[in-house]
Design a protein around this motif. Structure first.
Motif, PDB file in Angstrom:
ATOM      1  N   PRO A 174       0.729  -1.362  -0.188  1.00 27.72           N
ATOM      2  CA  PRO A 174       0.019  -0.019  -0.071  1.00 27.72           C
ATOM      3  C   PRO A 174       0.826   1.260   0.126  1.00 27.72           C
ATOM      4  CG  PRO A 174      -0.758  -1.592   1.729  1.00 27.72           C
ATOM      5  CD  PRO A 174       0.556  -2.055   0.963  1.00 27.72           C
ATOM      6  N   PRO A 175       0.723   2.082  -0.980  1.00 30.16           N
ATOM      7  CA  PRO A 175       1.604   3.285  -1.062  1.00 30.16           C
ATOM      8  C   PRO A 175       1.258   4.411   0.019  1.00 30.16           C
ATOM      9  CG  PRO A 175      -0.076   3.203  -2.706  1.00 30.16           C
ATOM     10  CD  PRO A 175      -0.121   2.089  -2.289  1.00 30.16           C
ATOM     11  N   ASP A 176      -0.091   4.334   0.638  1.00 32.12           N
ATOM     12  CA  ASP A 176      -0.444   5.174   1.533  1.00 32.12           C
ATOM     13  C   ASP A 176      -0.267   4.941   2.913  1.00 32.12           C
ATOM     14  OD1 ASP A 176      -2.305   3.101   1.819  1.00 32.12           O
ATOM     15  OD2 ASP A 176      -4.185   4.525   1.433  1.00 32.12           O
ATOM     16  N   GLY A 177       0.603   3.689   3.144  1.00 30.97           N
ATOM     17  CA  GLY A 177       0.595   3.228   4.790  1.00 30.97           C
ATOM     18  C   GLY A 177      -0.315   2.587   5.391  1.00 30.97           C
ATOM     19  N   ALA A 178      -1.798   2.607   4.346  1.00 27.39           N
ATOM     20  CA  ALA A 178      -2.861   1.928   5.236  1.00 27.39           C
ATOM     21  C   ALA A 178      -2.897   0.374   5.076  1.00 27.39           C
ATOM     22  CB  ALA A 178      -3.911   2.354   4.811  1.00 27.39           C
ATOM     23  N   LEU A 179      -3.875  -0.098   5.193  1.00 26.16           N
ATOM     24  CA  LEU A 179      -4.247  -1.602   5.118  1.00 26.16           C
ATOM     25  C   LEU A 179      -4.065  -2.271   3.696  1.00 26.16           C
ATOM     26  CD1 LEU A 179      -6.527  -2.423   7.873  1.00 26.16           C
ATOM     27  CD2 LEU A 179      -3.970  -2.437   7.919  1.00 26.16           C
ATOM     28  N   GLY A 180      -4.403  -1.158   2.465  1.00 21.47           N
ATOM     29  CA  GLY A 180      -4.364  -1.577   1.147  1.00 21.47           C
ATOM     30  C   GLY A 180      -5.910  -2.125   0.697  1.00 21.47           C
ATOM     31  N   LEU A 181      -6.863  -1.724   1.456  1.00 19.50           N
ATOM     32  CA  LEU A 181      -8.248  -2.261   1.240  1.00 19.50           C
ATOM     33  C   LEU A 181      -9.268  -1.283   0.472  1.00 19.50           C
ATOM     34  CD1 LEU A 181      -8.956  -3.926   4.754  1.00 19.50           C
ATOM     35  CD2 LEU A 181      -8.541  -5.200   2.702  1.00 19.50           C
ATOM     36  N   GLY A 182      -8.624  -0.019   0.241  1.00 12.48           N
ATOM     37  CA  GLY A 182      -9.423   0.825  -0.389  1.00 12.48           C
ATOM     38  C   GLY A 182     -10.243   0.383  -1.671  1.00 12.48           C
ATOM     39  N   LEU A 183      -9.553  -0.120  -2.433  1.00 10.40           N
ATOM     40  CA  LEU A 183     -10.468  -0.575  -3.420  1.00 10.40           C
ATOM     41  C   LEU A 183     -11.209  -1.808  -3.598  1.00 10.40           C
ATOM     42  CD1 LEU A 183      -7.436  -0.113  -6.528  1.00 10.40           C
ATOM     43  CD2 LEU A 183      -9.548   1.095  -6.318  1.00 10.40           C
ATOM     44  N   VAL A 184     -10.801  -2.575  -2.528  1.00  5.04           N
ATOM     45  CA  VAL A 184     -11.925  -3.851  -2.083  1.00  5.04           C
ATOM     46  C   VAL A 184     -13.213  -3.422  -1.657  1.00  5.04           C
ATOM     47  CG1 VAL A 184     -12.164  -5.756  -0.597  1.00  5.04           C
ATOM     48  CG2 VAL A 184      -9.695  -5.276  -1.527  1.00  5.04           C
ATOM     49  N   VAL A 185     -12.889  -2.486  -0.566  1.00  6.41           N
ATOM     50  CA  VAL A 185     -14.084  -1.611  -0.181  1.00  6.41           C
ATOM     51  C   VAL A 185     -14.946  -0.955  -1.132  1.00  6.41           C
ATOM     52  CG1 VAL A 185     -15.137   0.262   1.471  1.00  6.41           C
ATOM     53  CG2 VAL A 185     -13.100  -1.415   2.271  1.00  6.41           C
ATOM     54  N   ALA A 186     -14.233  -0.202  -1.977  1.00  4.26           N
ATOM     55  CA  ALA A 186     -14.674   0.453  -3.174  1.00  4.26           C
ATOM     56  C   ALA A 186     -15.608  -0.173  -4.113  1.00  4.26           C
ATOM     57  CB  ALA A 186     -13.872   1.456  -3.830  1.00  4.26           C
ATOM     58  N   SER A 187     -15.097  -1.250  -4.247  1.00  7.01           N
ATOM     59  CA  SER A 187     -15.872  -2.344  -5.177  1.00  7.01           C
ATOM     60  C   SER A 187     -17.324  -2.695  -4.450  1.00  7.01           C
ATOM     61  CB  SER A 187     -15.029  -3.585  -5.371  1.00  7.01           C
ATOM     62  OG  SER A 187     -15.488  -4.374  -6.323  1.00  7.01           O
ATOM     63  N   ALA A 188     -17.206  -3.030  -3.401  1.00  2.46           N
ATOM     64  CA  ALA A 188     -18.188  -3.459  -2.557  1.00  2.46           C
ATOM     65  C   ALA A 188     -19.211  -2.278  -2.344  1.00  2.46           C
ATOM     66  CB  ALA A 188     -17.837  -3.977  -0.893  1.00  2.46           C
ATOM     67  N   ILE A 189     -18.697  -1.150  -2.278  1.00  7.39           N
ATOM     68  CA  ILE A 189     -19.704   0.080  -2.316  1.00  7.39           C
ATOM     69  C   ILE A 189     -20.394   0.076  -3.652  1.00  7.39           C
ATOM     70  CG2 ILE A 189     -20.013   2.661  -2.265  1.00  7.39           C
ATOM     71  CD1 ILE A 189     -17.630   2.436  -0.375  1.00  7.39           C
ATOM     72  N   ALA A 190     -19.640  -0.119  -4.916  1.00 11.61           N
ATOM     73  CA  ALA A 190     -20.303   0.137  -6.092  1.00 11.61           C
ATOM     74  C   ALA A 190     -21.390  -1.319  -6.171  1.00 11.61           C
ATOM     75  CB  ALA A 190     -19.304  -0.260  -7.020  1.00 11.61           C
ATOM     76  N   ARG A 191     -21.180  -2.332  -5.670  1.00 10.01           N
ATOM     77  CA  ARG A 191     -22.159  -3.456  -5.866  1.00 10.01           C
ATOM     78  C   ARG A 191     -23.488  -3.149  -4.796  1.00 10.01           C
ATOM     79  NH1 ARG A 191     -17.303  -6.478  -5.073  1.00 10.01           N
ATOM     80  NH2 ARG A 191     -18.058  -7.005  -2.833  1.00 10.01           N
ATOM     81  N   ALA A 192     -22.894  -2.677  -3.710  1.00  9.96           N
ATOM     82  CA  ALA A 192     -24.072  -2.354  -2.777  1.00  9.96           C
ATOM     83  C   ALA A 192     -25.146  -1.054  -3.438  1.00  9.96           C
ATOM     84  CB  ALA A 192     -23.571  -1.700  -1.596  1.00  9.96           C
ATOM     85  N   HIS A 193     -24.734  -0.563  -4.493  1.00 12.79           N
ATOM     86  CA  HIS A 193     -25.691   0.384  -4.962  1.00 12.79           C
ATOM     87  C   HIS A 193     -25.962  -0.043  -6.487  1.00 12.79           C
ATOM     88  CE1 HIS A 193     -23.784   3.164  -2.043  1.00 12.79           C
ATOM     89  NE2 HIS A 193     -24.746   3.847  -2.206  1.00 12.79           N
ATOM     90  N   GLY A 194     -25.881  -1.048  -6.794  1.00 16.74           N
ATOM     91  CA  GLY A 194     -26.357  -1.792  -8.022  1.00 16.74           C
ATOM     92  C   GLY A 194     -25.485  -1.720  -9.154  1.00 16.74           C
ATOM     93  N   GLY A 195     -24.226  -1.445  -8.637  1.00 19.30           N
ATOM     94  CA  GLY A 195     -23.241  -1.108  -9.929  1.00 19.30           C
ATOM     95  C   GLY A 195     -22.156  -2.212  -9.883  1.00 19.30           C
ATOM     96  N   ARG A 196     -20.957  -1.642 -10.379  1.00 19.22           N
ATOM     97  CA  ARG A 196     -19.906  -2.571 -10.382  1.00 19.22           C
ATOM     98  C   ARG A 196     -18.511  -1.718 -10.661  1.00 19.22           C
ATOM     99  NH1 ARG A 196     -19.987  -6.208 -16.058  1.00 19.22           N
ATOM    100  NH2 ARG A 196     -20.321  -4.430 -17.501  1.00 19.22           N
ATOM    101  N   LEU A 197     -17.595  -2.147 -10.278  1.00 27.24           N
ATOM    102  CA  LEU A 197     -16.293  -1.711 -10.625  1.00 27.24           C
ATOM    103  C   LEU A 197     -15.318  -2.758 -11.313  1.00 27.24           C
ATOM    104  CD1 LEU A 197     -14.368   0.761 -10.036  1.00 27.24           C
ATOM    105  CD2 LEU A 197     -13.708  -0.155  -7.801  1.00 27.24           C
ATOM    106  N   LEU A 198     -14.970  -2.380 -12.463  1.00 32.99           N
ATOM    107  CA  LEU A 198     -13.902  -3.182 -13.230  1.00 32.99           C
ATOM    108  C   LEU A 198     -12.688  -2.569 -13.370  1.00 32.99           C
ATOM    109  CD1 LEU A 198     -16.436  -3.578 -16.139  1.00 32.99           C
ATOM    110  CD2 LEU A 198     -16.337  -5.091 -14.246  1.00 32.99           C
TER     111      LEU A 198
END
Length: 218
Positions: A174-198
């Motif tokens: 992770p380049p930001d010093g966090a856990l590296g889960l940002g895109l995993v969570v972002a993908s889940a948010i997209a699905r929760a709103h009826g969309g998707r992240l590719l």
């Protein structure tokens, strides 16, 4: 995302990261003879590392909520232009370059405003590789199903396999010093709103992430 033992070991290691500077700063603050300048520097270390630890805990909490299907807490109509403007305001160091197609200026989506803001922050502020300071380039357009936002982030040795893995598992470095889960969570948010992240590689030195969300009619 399955919480396998290897990742849990890494989680424990990453969460300990901020503790060492915090403990050192507390020890030095208690030492006799600390002047005002040193005290301010040590307090800044405490503040910075406490914020880092808090961000890590928030990331893990989001992952747990996503696994339980509890990411979306409210429903409201949100203007896409406002989501972009708010994200840019929160990213002063590397403001993204966002281009709207002529018919996309009035796009609105429906969902949890806080989570949608988190989704746009994750994509427009994406830093795919350590040391890469090139801002994200994004284009927003209206599609047959609603909103389509394509975001390009520079990344040496880009590949389709790497792009896909970042949506399903933690960033390996992770380049930001966090856990590296940002895109995993972002993908889940997209699905929760009826969309998707590719995601896919865009040449040898860039990754492209494509967000698709249903838009409010009209």
């Amino acid at each position: 995302m399955p919480l396998d033992r290897t990742w849990l070991d890494r989680l424990a290691h990453d969460l300990r990261g901020p503790l060492s500077p915090i403990q050192t700063a507390v020890y030095l603050l208690r030492a006799p003879g600390v002047d005002a300048g040193q005290r301010d520097e040590l307090l800044a270390v405490l503040d910075r590392q406490a914020q880092r630890l808090g961000a890590m805990i928030d990331e893990f909490s989001d992952l747990v909520q996503a696994d339980r299907g509890g990411l979306v807490a409210s429903q409201e109509v949100v203007d896409v232009g406002m989501l972009v403007a708010d994200a840019i305001a929160r990213l002063p160091a590397r403001p993204p370059r966002v281009d709207f197609a002529p018919d996309a200026g009035q796009l609105e989506v429906e969902g949890d405003g806080r989570r949608l803001g988190q989704l746009f922050d994750a994509l427009l502020g994406l830093q795919a590789a350590r040391g890469c300071t090139t801002p994200v380039e994004a284009r927003i357009e209206r599609s047959a199903t609603g909103l389509r936002m394509a975001c390009t982030a520079r990344c040496p040795d880009a590949s389709d396999a790497l792009a896909a893995s970042l949506l399903e598992s933690p960033h390996p470095d992770p380049p930001d010093g966090a856990l590296g889960l940002g895109l995993v969570v972002a993908s889940a948010i997209a699905r929760a709103h009826g969309g998707r992240l590719l995601a896919h590689a865009s040449g040898a030195d860039a990754l492209e992430f494509v967000l698709e969300l249903p838009a409010v009619p009209g």
